[in-house]
Motif scaffolding. Sequence first.
Motif, PDB file in Angstrom:
ATOM      1  N   GLU B 329       0.655  -1.326  -0.019  1.00  0.00           N
ATOM      2  CA  GLU B 329       0.021  -0.094  -0.043  1.00  0.00           C
ATOM      3  C   GLU B 329       0.830   1.229  -0.070  1.00  0.00           C
ATOM      4  N   MET B 330       1.967   1.084  -0.591  1.00  0.00           N
ATOM      5  CA  MET B 330       2.779   2.362  -0.634  1.00  0.00           C
ATOM      6  C   MET B 330       2.449   3.233  -1.924  1.00  0.00           C
ATOM      7  N   GLY B 331       2.343   4.480  -1.549  1.00  0.00           N
ATOM      8  CA  GLY B 331       2.148   5.542  -2.988  1.00  0.00           C
ATOM      9  C   GLY B 331       3.654   5.965  -3.180  1.00  0.00           C
ATOM     10  N   ASP B 332       3.707   7.458  -2.973  1.00  0.00           N
ATOM     11  CA  ASP B 332       5.126   8.114  -3.326  1.00  0.00           C
ATOM     12  C   ASP B 332       6.061   7.701  -2.235  1.00  0.00           C
ATOM     13  N   PRO B 333       6.911   6.951  -2.408  1.00  0.00           N
ATOM     14  CA  PRO B 333       7.798   6.471  -1.206  1.00  0.00           C
ATOM     15  C   PRO B 333       8.458   7.511  -0.228  1.00  0.00           C
TER      16      PRO B 333
END
Lengths: 116, 514
Positions: B329-333
């Motif tokens: 569930e990562m977006g922009d890390p």
Amino acid sequence: MPKLPLLRLAHARSGDKGDTVNVGVIAIRPEDYPLLVERLTVEAVKEHFRGLVHGPVERFELPNLHALNFLLHNALGGGGTLSLMTDAQGKTFSSAMLRMEIDVPDEVYRRVTGEG
Amino acid sequence: MTVEEPARGSARRSRGENILIRRSPESNVFVHVTDLPTRRARHILATPYANADPSTIMDRTIRIASGQGFWGDRLDAPVEQVRRGPIDYLMLDYLAEVTMSILQKQRSRDPAQGYARDFVPLMGEILPDCVEKNIRVLANAGGVNLPACRDAVLDAARKAGLHGKVRVGVVYGDDIMDRLEDLLARGHELRNMDTGRPLTDVLDRVQSANAYIGARPMVEALQRGATVVITGRSTDTALTYAPMIHAFGWAPDDYDRLAAGVVAGHINECGAQATGGNCLLDWQSIPDLDDVGFPIIEAAPDGTFVVTKHDGTGGRVSIGTVTEQLVYEMGDPREYITPDVVADFTTIRLEQVGPDRVRVHGVKGRPPTDKLKVSISYSAGYKAVGTLVYAWPDAVEKAMAADRILRSRLERLGLRFDEIRTEFVGWNATHGPLAGPPPADAPEVQLRVAVRAADRAPVERFTREIAPLILTGPPSVTGFAGGRPKVEEVVAFWPALIDRSEIEPMLRVEVSEA
């Protein structure tokens, strides 16, 4: 150049945020990470998911973790509870990603398969 | 951050002041530092943050255990965490994005409900151990009925013979359901972060509205001696890093350490998904998942930590299992946003330092934004799913023929749907077109047809069109023992942002003794 399924080079986990799926792709062997960076372009991944992902694809690099994170937009039939998909949370997009066929240099092919 | 105080309507001002007057002297209210220009904000900041008393600050590591990755996770996991080895804190994550709406419905049927009910018998079972071993519990179990949850836990504690030995801290202020009209009237549009639509489009159908709150009020509850901290819609990761702030006295601007706490929280918040569950790497070799150890974070005062699990439990803690959870569930890390800090996940460094021990270090963070995320749920129509199983020979062809017959029937009946979706389980239900052509000579396949509509009636009628296919459609069909499909109300998620200055001054912590 020989081909290998991404499954032989990487592992992955996917999850959802609304109608967007994230797929984190992690090199099994750190030395293969640069190859993933080179081959798993936004264009290649978008083409791979044709028919399943309907929006744009974004890519982020996590070199410390030997990982790439992809955001696949418009991929879950509206997302969350609106979605009618079996996989409304995008949990299996990780293994769908690993179906991708990658061109690999001979030495990588030999190292991974133990052949030739 | 713009300070809106002077422009605010009188209704809001008097309401806020009422709350302020009622606040007990030791209560703390947390405001982002850029709020400074108002007199009130200065006053609030002048009150001490966590761990004003240096004698309580730890110089050793603390162990924060994960006991529940979602409401419905393995029931005895928290019990195992408390009994099978040393821990200092136990965090339990009960809330998915639409859980609040389910709880809101339960409360509307019964005013004593509206919280994660499983939490109460669990507390009855483990509180004696927690008191004996000085373990403190943080859980976002309060849902939309924090007082009812508190009372039930206090009652469970008394029944367990713990009179005077358990303090329950409750964090109020995340629930903004009753404030929506007022917020909209004062120009907060609460636009959907994904679609850009203003909330007024669905206002009459809203079922719950909660702001994601950060760690500071939980820290206050711990400071005031809470054995159990109950929140509503707190940020999942904060359940793990609030104990670190409390134990180590981290300052609100100690962004690198707070970011490390967020990373630890992200590892803890999905339970065994960090310790070998749902792990793709070498999954066949991961031992004893029937007794999988849930994750434990051994946190050090400098912000480094080790991910581990109790000795003798199943599962695995490796760079592979931890990395899979980190990217989940990562977006922009580079921008993992929480109310307390923006963590940069590209700075994380992992090191295997022993069997089932992974050290995490190097994490960097930045100041948080002036917004908090708001989770709103609204009623968005109805859906149903019908399934039938077709056997060899020609299983896929039979299922496809049945789908055509069904769709033609729905058409003849004049039923209108927003969407009809057909999947063939055994062929394309998960990977869709990536699965290629239908498998040759499949032994069996399940036809799965789902529909969604704004009105209930066409969905209801659809559920009566599945069973007739058994006697009117293609042969060798079965799998209808479950009866007619159920019509489900669709409660959809509406993510939005709100100025933190609207939420944080309203946060309130209460501590009660059993």
